[in-house]
Design an enzyme around this catalytic site. Structure first.
Site, PDB file in Angstrom:
ATOM      1  N   PHE A  22       1.959  -8.618   9.782  1.00  0.00           N
ATOM      2  CA  PHE A  22       2.669  -9.046   8.466  1.00  0.00           C
ATOM      3  C   PHE A  22       4.165  -9.671   8.766  1.00  0.00           C
ATOM      4  CE2 PHE A  22       4.205  -8.915   4.137  1.00  0.00           C
ATOM      5  CZ  PHE A  22       2.828  -9.917   3.544  1.00  0.00           C
ATOM      6  N   PHE A  57       2.993  -1.016   7.575  1.00  0.00           N
ATOM      7  CA  PHE A  57       1.992   0.619   7.090  1.00  0.00           C
ATOM      8  C   PHE A  57       1.788   0.690   8.919  1.00  0.00           C
ATOM      9  CE2 PHE A  57      -0.632   3.825   4.150  1.00  0.00           C
ATOM     10  CZ  PHE A  57       0.737   4.259   3.829  1.00  0.00           C
ATOM     11  N   ALA A  80       8.668  -5.918   9.662  1.00  0.00           N
ATOM     12  CA  ALA A  80       9.567  -6.533   8.684  1.00  0.00           C
ATOM     13  C   ALA A  80       8.859  -6.250   7.802  1.00  0.00           C
ATOM     14  CB  ALA A  80       9.557  -7.938   8.802  1.00  0.00           C
ATOM     15  N   GLU A  85       9.054  -8.157  -5.742  1.00  0.00           N
ATOM     16  CA  GLU A  85       9.303  -7.790  -6.831  1.00  0.00           C
ATOM     17  C   GLU A  85       8.785  -6.490  -7.680  1.00  0.00           C
ATOM     18  OE1 GLU A  85       8.512 -11.192  -9.888  1.00  0.00           O
ATOM     19  OE2 GLU A  85       9.466 -12.192  -8.488  1.00  0.00           O
ATOM     20  N   HIS A  88       6.592  -1.865  -4.341  1.00  0.00           N
ATOM     21  CA  HIS A  88       5.642  -2.061  -2.512  1.00  0.00           C
ATOM     22  C   HIS A  88       6.608  -1.042  -1.776  1.00  0.00           C
ATOM     23  CE1 HIS A  88       3.261  -3.466   0.539  1.00  0.00           C
ATOM     24  NE2 HIS A  88       2.507  -2.755  -0.103  1.00  0.00           N
ATOM     25  N   PHE A 113      12.369   3.148  15.956  1.00  0.00           N
ATOM     26  CA  PHE A 113      12.314   2.166  14.278  1.00  0.00           C
ATOM     27  C   PHE A 113      13.244   0.903  14.246  1.00  0.00           C
ATOM     28  CE2 PHE A 113      13.420   1.466  10.423  1.00  0.00           C
ATOM     29  CZ  PHE A 113      12.604   1.751   9.443  1.00  0.00           C
TER      30      PHE A 113
END
Length: 154
Positions: A22, A57, A80, A85, A88, A113
């Site tokens: 993603f 995730f 990333a 908005e 989440h 990380f």
């Protein structure tokens, strides 16, 4: 007085990298930076394994599998997460960071990380290789140092 400090020598070390698909246009740049750092410090292609996951995730689960395998001296987590908005962003960013920290503590394998958590796409672009440096490169340097430090403190 004994002082421990990890060296920046990747030669002879094995590295696992977990990368989120993603926001791939950002995570590809982070991966390029990480590979550049590892190779500049002596890692060979055969000492680096990369696992792609759908999103940030999912990073902790695969990072945990890699760390538990004990095949790697360090694991680098790259992703990333960009604020939108809805809440989440907060859920994903919190769980990914907690998960990565827990894996390191539970397995005693450094899991680094390298997940960007930014408010805007522009901030992510800057941190993936423009003015702000490349956080993937920085994560790999941290992985090298921690792998050596863990070996030194055994």
């Amino acid at each position: 007085m004994k002082i421990y400090e990890g060296k920046l020598i990747a030669e002879g070390k094995k590295f696992g990298i977990v990368v989120s698909r993603f926001n791939e246009f950002i995570t590809n740049k982070l991966l390029e930076g990480a590979l550049d750092a590892l190779k500049r410090h002596g890692a060979l292609n055969e000492d680096i394994e990369i696992a792609w996951v759908p999103g940030a995730f999912e990073i902790p689960l695969i990072a945990k599998k890699m760390a538990e395998s004990k095949r790697y001296d360090a694991v680098i987590a790259l992703g990333a997460v960009i604020r939108g908005e809805t809440p989440h962003f907060d859920y994903v960013a919190n769980e990914v960071s907690k998960g990565i920290a827990k894996i390191s503590l539970d397995t005693e394998v450094p899991v680094i990380f390298g997940v960007l958590t930014t408010d805007t796409i522009e901030q992510a672009i800057v941190r993936a290789g423009t003015k702000g440096g490349n956080k993937g490169f920085e994560a790999a340097v941290t992985a090298i140092e921690m792998a050596n430090l863990m070996e030194e403190i055994k």
